[in-house]
Design a protein around this motif. Structure first.
Motif, PDB file in Angstrom:
ATOM      1  N   VAL A 146       0.677  -1.328   0.271  1.00 25.30           N
ATOM      2  CA  VAL A 146      -0.038  -0.010   0.077  1.00 25.30           C
ATOM      3  C   VAL A 146       0.992   1.296  -0.064  1.00 25.30           C
ATOM      4  N   ALA A 147       2.023   1.220   0.915  1.00 25.52           N
ATOM      5  CA  ALA A 147       2.727   2.290   0.942  1.00 25.52           C
ATOM      6  C   ALA A 147       3.265   2.714  -0.493  1.00 25.52           C
ATOM      7  N   GLN A 148       3.837   1.767  -1.274  1.00 24.16           N
ATOM      8  CA  GLN A 148       4.703   1.719  -2.471  1.00 24.16           C
ATOM      9  C   GLN A 148       3.635   2.252  -3.514  1.00 24.16           C
ATOM     10  N   VAL A 149       2.581   1.908  -3.282  1.00 23.66           N
ATOM     11  CA  VAL A 149       1.481   2.258  -4.401  1.00 23.66           C
ATOM     12  C   VAL A 149       1.166   3.816  -4.023  1.00 23.66           C
ATOM     13  N   ARG A 150       1.056   4.095  -2.969  1.00 20.21           N
ATOM     14  CA  ARG A 150       0.388   5.553  -2.631  1.00 20.21           C
ATOM     15  C   ARG A 150       1.670   6.445  -3.028  1.00 20.21           C
ATOM     16  N   GLN A 151       2.916   6.085  -2.897  1.00 19.91           N
ATOM     17  CA  GLN A 151       4.055   6.700  -3.103  1.00 19.91           C
ATOM     18  C   GLN A 151       3.747   6.868  -4.782  1.00 19.91           C
ATOM     19  N   LEU A 152       3.657   5.960  -5.509  1.00 15.54           N
ATOM     20  CA  LEU A 152       3.996   6.046  -7.031  1.00 15.54           C
ATOM     21  C   LEU A 152       2.548   6.764  -7.448  1.00 15.54           C
ATOM     22  N   PHE A 153       1.498   6.543  -6.916  1.00 24.72           N
ATOM     23  CA  PHE A 153      -0.021   7.365  -7.330  1.00 24.72           C
ATOM     24  C   PHE A 153       0.209   8.919  -6.929  1.00 24.72           C
ATOM     25  N   GLY A 154       1.013   9.130  -6.047  1.00 22.12           N
ATOM     26  CA  GLY A 154       1.252  10.666  -5.564  1.00 22.12           C
ATOM     27  C   GLY A 154      -0.195  11.045  -5.063  1.00 22.12           C
ATOM     28  N   GLU A 155      -0.848  12.100  -5.517  1.00 20.02           N
ATOM     29  CA  GLU A 155      -2.045  12.841  -4.815  1.00 20.02           C
ATOM     30  C   GLU A 155      -3.228  12.125  -5.327  1.00 20.02           C
ATOM     31  N   GLY A 156      -3.034  10.988  -6.286  1.00 26.98           N
ATOM     32  CA  GLY A 156      -4.159  10.095  -6.468  1.00 26.98           C
ATOM     33  C   GLY A 156      -5.397  10.797  -7.147  1.00 26.98           C
ATOM     34  N   GLY A 157      -5.234  11.744  -7.941  1.00 30.08           N
ATOM     35  CA  GLY A 157      -6.439  12.495  -8.609  1.00 30.08           C
ATOM     36  C   GLY A 157      -7.424  11.288  -9.427  1.00 30.08           C
ATOM     37  N   PHE A 158      -6.593  10.537 -10.156  1.00 29.01           N
ATOM     38  CA  PHE A 158      -7.287   9.727 -10.954  1.00 29.01           C
ATOM     39  C   PHE A 158      -7.881   8.520 -10.245  1.00 29.01           C
ATOM     40  N   VAL A 159      -7.461   8.217  -9.119  1.00 29.24           N
ATOM     41  CA  VAL A 159      -7.946   7.157  -8.176  1.00 29.24           C
ATOM     42  C   VAL A 159      -9.257   7.689  -7.637  1.00 29.24           C
ATOM     43  N   ARG A 160      -9.289   8.935  -7.260  1.00 28.34           N
ATOM     44  CA  ARG A 160     -10.718   9.415  -6.808  1.00 28.34           C
ATOM     45  C   ARG A 160     -11.587   9.533  -7.780  1.00 28.34           C
ATOM     46  N   SER A 161     -11.305  10.151  -8.860  1.00 34.03           N
ATOM     47  CA  SER A 161     -12.248  10.123 -10.117  1.00 34.03           C
ATOM     48  C   SER A 161     -12.570   8.919 -10.316  1.00 34.03           C
TER      49      SER A 161
END
Length: 262
Positions: A173-188
């Motif tokens: 999870v930590a690695q994915v969060r770092q890779l996704f950054g702010e994760g705007g596309f995840v929220r959308s």
């Protein structure tokens, strides 16, 4: 219709386990029922066959110009029937959400613009459906409240992209969060998945077991290319079989690699 709720991988949504048999909607010739609309398997096959034929012809023409002969496997597109069903149902549900919210969908994305990334000739109906869905999903992504960036949401998107072969497997999870950054596309993507799932429940959607899990066609930027994936919103499990042509509940569905939206 009987539906069993599961805790969603995306925290803002639940994955509806919808029963064809319980609703009396169990024809093996139907891929999906969306409200009063029926999507026959023949319709899915027609879009799929058209995509494969036009892709093969484009490959042959390109090879001929280069003085080469393509191998049989080079004439097969990676498009699957699952991809087609994902598009047809998502477009239908997306249009309903758009209408309910009184939104306008401008015709901005053309098949020609998507052709290279999709690796599909723009003349193919599959590419045209993608253009239609890209416009709908773009409008909804701009208007829907963004979803929470929970660990479940992050990992649901990660696993969908992983399944499509667009990201390294086995990340934490930590690695994915770092890779996704702010994760705007995840929220959308999560918000869009939640909206379609809610609409599916509202209009009574039934999906043939052969085409589960049903996913939201999505895409994400990876350098200069797009990675297409499908974020599930109607699950594959549940006591659903085709009474005329029964299939095991745990039978693997065709893998899909659909386009993504940042």
């Amino acid at each position: 219709m009987r539906a069993r709720r599961l805790i969603a991988a995306v925290s803002v949504a639940a994955l509806g386990v919808l029963s064809l048999a319980a609703c009396g909607k169990s024809s093996p010739d139907v891929a999906a029922y969306v409200g009063d609309r029926t999507y026959p398997v023949d319709r899915v096959d027609a879009v799929y066959d058209d995509a494969q034929a036009k892709y093969a012809e484009a490959v042959r023409q390109s090879a001929t110009q280069a003085g080469a002969t393509p191998a049989p496997d080079q004439l097969r597109s990676t498009v699957t029937r699952q991809d087609v069903v994902n598009l047809l149902v998502s477009i239908d549900l997306g249009k309903r959400v758009v209408a309910e919210q009184g939104l306008q969908v401008p015709d901005q994305v053309t098949p020609e613009q998507l052709a290279q990334q999709l690796q599909m000739p723009p003349q193919a109906e599959y590419a045209k459906l993608w253009g239609e869905w890209a416009d709908i999903s773009r409008v909804l992504s701009q208007k829907l409240p963004p979803a929470d960036l929970s660990d479940d949401a992050v990992m649901a998107v990660y696993h969908a992209i992983e399944k499509a072969g667009g990201i390294q497997s086995g990340m934490s999870v930590a690695q994915v969060r770092q890779l996704f950054g702010e994760g705007g596309f995840v929220r959308s993507a999560s918000a869009l998945s939640a909206a379609l799932e809610a609409e599916a429940d509202k209009v009574d959607v039934s999906v043939n077991p052969r085409y589960r899990p049903l996913g939201v066609p999505s895409w994400v930027n990876k350098g200069q290319e797009l990675v297409f994936y499908a974020l599930p919103y109607i699950d594959a499990s549940g006591p659903v079989t085709d009474v005329s042509t029964p299939e095991p509940v745990d039978a693997p569905a065709e893998q899909s690699t659909g386009p993504v939206a940042p």
